[in-house]
Design a protein around this motif. Structure first.
Motif, PDB file in Angstrom:
ATOM      1  N   LEU A   1       0.858  -1.179   0.000  1.00 38.66           N
ATOM      2  CA  LEU A   1       0.000   0.000   0.000  1.00 38.66           C
ATOM      3  C   LEU A   1       0.890   1.223   0.000  1.00 38.66           C
ATOM      4  N   VAL A   2       0.661   2.112  -0.966  1.00 41.15           N
ATOM      5  CA  VAL A   2       1.374   3.387  -1.010  1.00 41.15           C
ATOM      6  C   VAL A   2       0.394   4.478  -0.587  1.00 41.15           C
TER       7      VAL A   2
ATOM      8  N   VAL B   1       3.982   1.872   2.573  1.00 49.93           N
ATOM      9  CA  VAL B   1       4.818   3.036   2.272  1.00 49.93           C
ATOM     10  C   VAL B   1       3.987   4.315   2.438  1.00 49.93           C
ATOM     11  N   PHE B   2       4.527   5.248   3.197  1.00 52.29           N
ATOM     12  CA  PHE B   2       3.900   6.548   3.407  1.00 52.29           C
ATOM     13  C   PHE B   2       4.713   7.618   2.691  1.00 52.29           C
ATOM     14  N   VAL B   3       4.031   8.529   2.016  1.00 53.38           N
ATOM     15  CA  VAL B   3       4.706   9.698   1.467  1.00 53.38           C
ATOM     16  C   VAL B   3       4.635  10.805   2.513  1.00 53.38           C
ATOM     17  N   GLY B   4       5.780  11.091   3.105  1.00 57.05           N
ATOM     18  CA  GLY B   4       5.883  12.151   4.097  1.00 57.05           C
ATOM     19  C   GLY B   4       6.336  13.442   3.447  1.00 57.05           C
TER      20      GLY B   4
ATOM     21  N   GLU C   1      10.718   6.274  -7.726  1.00 58.26           N
ATOM     22  CA  GLU C   1      11.797   5.274  -7.663  1.00 58.26           C
ATOM     23  C   GLU C   1      12.119   4.923  -6.210  1.00 58.26           C
ATOM     24  N   ALA C   2      12.095   5.920  -5.327  1.00 59.16           N
ATOM     25  CA  ALA C   2      12.341   5.639  -3.907  1.00 59.16           C
ATOM     26  C   ALA C   2      11.218   4.786  -3.325  1.00 59.16           C
ATOM     27  N   ILE C   3       9.987   5.075  -3.704  1.00 60.64           N
ATOM     28  CA  ILE C   3       8.848   4.284  -3.238  1.00 60.64           C
ATOM     29  C   ILE C   3       8.965   2.849  -3.743  1.00 60.64           C
ATOM     30  N   ALA C   4       9.323   2.688  -4.988  1.00 60.18           N
ATOM     31  CA  ALA C   4       9.471   1.341  -5.551  1.00 60.18           C
ATOM     32  C   ALA C   4      10.593   0.577  -4.860  1.00 60.18           C
TER      33      ALA C   4
END
Length: 247
Positions: free
Chosen positions: A90-91, A140-143, A219-222
């Motif tokens: 989960l993103v 994964v969280f986008v902070g 790319e960092a999330i992946a």
């Protein structure tokens, strides 16, 4: 250990109709994952899904979702499990920035940021966690840079991103024994629609090459999503090289 591919993996991406979310869906699909795209704008989601499926030969499923509506978020996860049998990643990407100084921020603007940036992360995490446990999955969280350092120009937005980091790492502590990996990815300025809610979007404010592009965050999330047990990457900072120059 980090896998080079995400074949046979299923990833939900919130805020997937544009910006970081769209780029993330494309990068995850490039790496072999089937993707479920969630946002409010069906037309934009369907266009991204069609491109992803045609280009990478994966399944791309669209579930229009308002992350502030817990029933819609539950339906998103249920639809994913019905279509694919589970959730591997989960993103938590959906977010926005409204207003500025505390004295100038309307109550509606305050509520909107809290609803999307905090409640939306909570609803999606709560709905997905049982399935991520089953999959030894990645959350994964986008902070944001603003979730690590004070942002005097927008204290409430910064507070929501401090909340994101605190929530994410506390969840990480709670579910690590269950095999779930948790990562927070912190960008600085990214050339997306961010800022358009009540001003000029970053993609218009900054020229190409001036700040980070959404594909770099994707790319960092992946990278985080490719982590395999027993390892997690707890936090990834992706900053402009001159970000600390003003300190």
């Amino acid at each position: 250990m980090v896998s080079a591919r995400l074949d046979d993996q299923v990833a939900i991406v919130t805020g997937a109709s544009s910006g970081i979310g769209e780029a993330t869906a494309r990068i995850l699909a490039r790496d072999g994952a089937d993707v479920v795209l969630a946002a409010r704008r069906r037309g934009e989601l369907e266009a991204v899904a069609d491109d992803v499926a045609d280009e990478h030969g994966v399944d791309a499923h669209v579930v229009p979702t308002d992350v502030t509506n817990e029933d819609e978020v539950e339906a998103l996860v249920d639809a994913t499990c019905e279509e694919f049998g589970g959730v591997d990643a989960l993103v938590n990407n959906a977010g926005l920035g409204v207003g500025g100084d505390v004295e100038d921020l309307s109550t509606d603007g305050y509520r909107q940021m809290m609803d999307v940036n905090c409640d939306g992360m909570f609803f999606a995490t709560r709905a997905a966690l049982p399935h991520l446990r089953e999959a030894d999955g990645n959350l994964v969280f986008v902070g944001s840079f603003a979730g690590q350092y004070p942002r005097p120009s927008n204290p409430v937005y910064a507070a929501t991103k401090w909340w994101t980091r605190g929530f994410a790492h506390s969840v990480e502590a709670a579910v690590g024994d269950d095999g779930v990996a948790v990562t927070v990815v912190n960008p600085t300025e990214v050339r997306t629609e961010f800022g358009s809610e009540d001003g000029t979007a970053f993609e218009e404010t900054f020229d190409p090459g001036e700040v980070t592009e959404p594909e770099e965050i994707a790319e960092a999330i992946a990278f985080a999503a490719r982590q395999e047990a027993p390892t997690t990457t707890s936090e990834i900072d992706v900053y402009r090289r001159d970000k600390f120059a003003h300190f």
